[in-house]
Write a protein that holds these residues in place. Sequence first.
Motif, short mmCIF file in Angstrom:
data_model
loop_
_atom_site.label_atom_id
_atom_site.label_comp_id
_atom_site.label_asym_id
_atom_site.label_seq_id
_atom_site.Cartn_x
_atom_site.Cartn_y
_atom_site.Cartn_z
N LEU A 9 0.80 -1.18 0.07
CA LEU A 9 -0.01 -0.06 -0.06
C LEU A 9 1.01 1.25 -0.11
N SER A 10 0.53 2.13 -0.88
CA SER A 10 1.39 3.47 -0.74
C SER A 10 0.55 4.51 -1.40
N GLY A 11 1.01 5.86 -1.38
CA GLY A 11 0.06 6.95 -1.66
C GLY A 11 -1.28 7.10 -0.93
N LEU A 12 -2.10 7.38 -1.93
CA LEU A 12 -3.71 7.73 -1.39
C LEU A 12 -3.92 6.32 -0.45
N ARG A 28 -6.88 -3.51 2.37
CA ARG A 28 -6.11 -4.76 1.32
C ARG A 28 -7.27 -5.60 0.89
N LYS A 29 -8.64 -5.72 1.60
CA LYS A 29 -9.55 -6.24 0.83
C LYS A 29 -10.01 -5.67 -0.46
N ALA A 30 -10.02 -4.32 -0.54
CA ALA A 30 -10.39 -3.61 -1.75
C ALA A 30 -9.47 -3.78 -2.66
N HIS A 31 -8.17 -3.78 -2.50
CA HIS A 31 -7.19 -4.14 -3.44
C HIS A 31 -7.19 -5.70 -3.98
N LYS A 32 -7.42 -6.55 -3.13
CA LYS A 32 -7.59 -7.88 -3.52
C LYS A 32 -8.65 -8.23 -4.30
N THR A 34 -10.26 -6.03 -6.35
CA THR A 34 -10.10 -5.58 -7.74
C THR A 34 -9.08 -5.75 -8.47
N ASN A 35 -7.97 -6.58 -7.84
CA ASN A 35 -6.95 -7.12 -8.57
C ASN A 35 -7.39 -7.70 -9.87
N ASN A 36 -6.83 -7.33 -11.03
CA ASN A 36 -7.13 -8.08 -12.39
C ASN A 36 -8.38 -7.84 -12.71
N THR A 37 -9.04 -6.70 -12.32
CA THR A 37 -10.41 -6.07 -12.89
C THR A 37 -10.35 -4.76 -13.24
N GLU A 38 -11.11 -4.37 -14.21
CA GLU A 38 -10.96 -3.07 -14.42
C GLU A 38 -11.73 -1.95 -13.55
N ARG A 39 -12.22 -2.35 -12.47
CA ARG A 39 -12.66 -1.62 -11.15
C ARG A 39 -11.55 -1.01 -10.36
N THR A 40 -11.66 0.05 -10.06
CA THR A 40 -10.68 0.28 -9.00
C THR A 40 -10.80 0.16 -7.65
N TRP A 41 -9.95 0.06 -6.94
CA TRP A 41 -10.24 -0.18 -5.20
C TRP A 41 -10.93 0.95 -4.87
N LEU A 42 -10.91 2.29 -5.32
CA LEU A 42 -11.70 3.50 -4.96
C LEU A 42 -12.97 3.27 -5.11
N ALA A 43 -13.56 2.72 -6.45
CA ALA A 43 -14.72 2.68 -6.80
C ALA A 43 -15.28 1.42 -5.85
#
Length: 81
Positions: A9-12, A28-32, A34-43
């Motif tokens: 995790l870095s930055g924002l 970490r759940k949000a990153h996991k 959305t990994n390999n998808t077009e959706r962002t962790w922010l969304a």
Amino acid sequence: MATEPVINLSGLAKRLIADGVVDEITMRKAHKETNNTERTWLAFLVEQQLASSRLIAECASEEFGVHFLLLEATDIDSIPK
């Protein structure tokens, strides 16, 4: 046996954790998720109602040094046409 990828995790993302907008486990759940998808962790955070879009915008504004304009507080009728 497959191992879980390391999520750095870095930055924002770190800023949102530091400011208490989300906790590290949720990030970490949000990153996991959305990994390999077009959706962002922010969304993902906003869609799943895990973080407020307004708080994210305020943190991003401070993190990147850009102005934050709350459109809800803007009187549209006062803008020249």
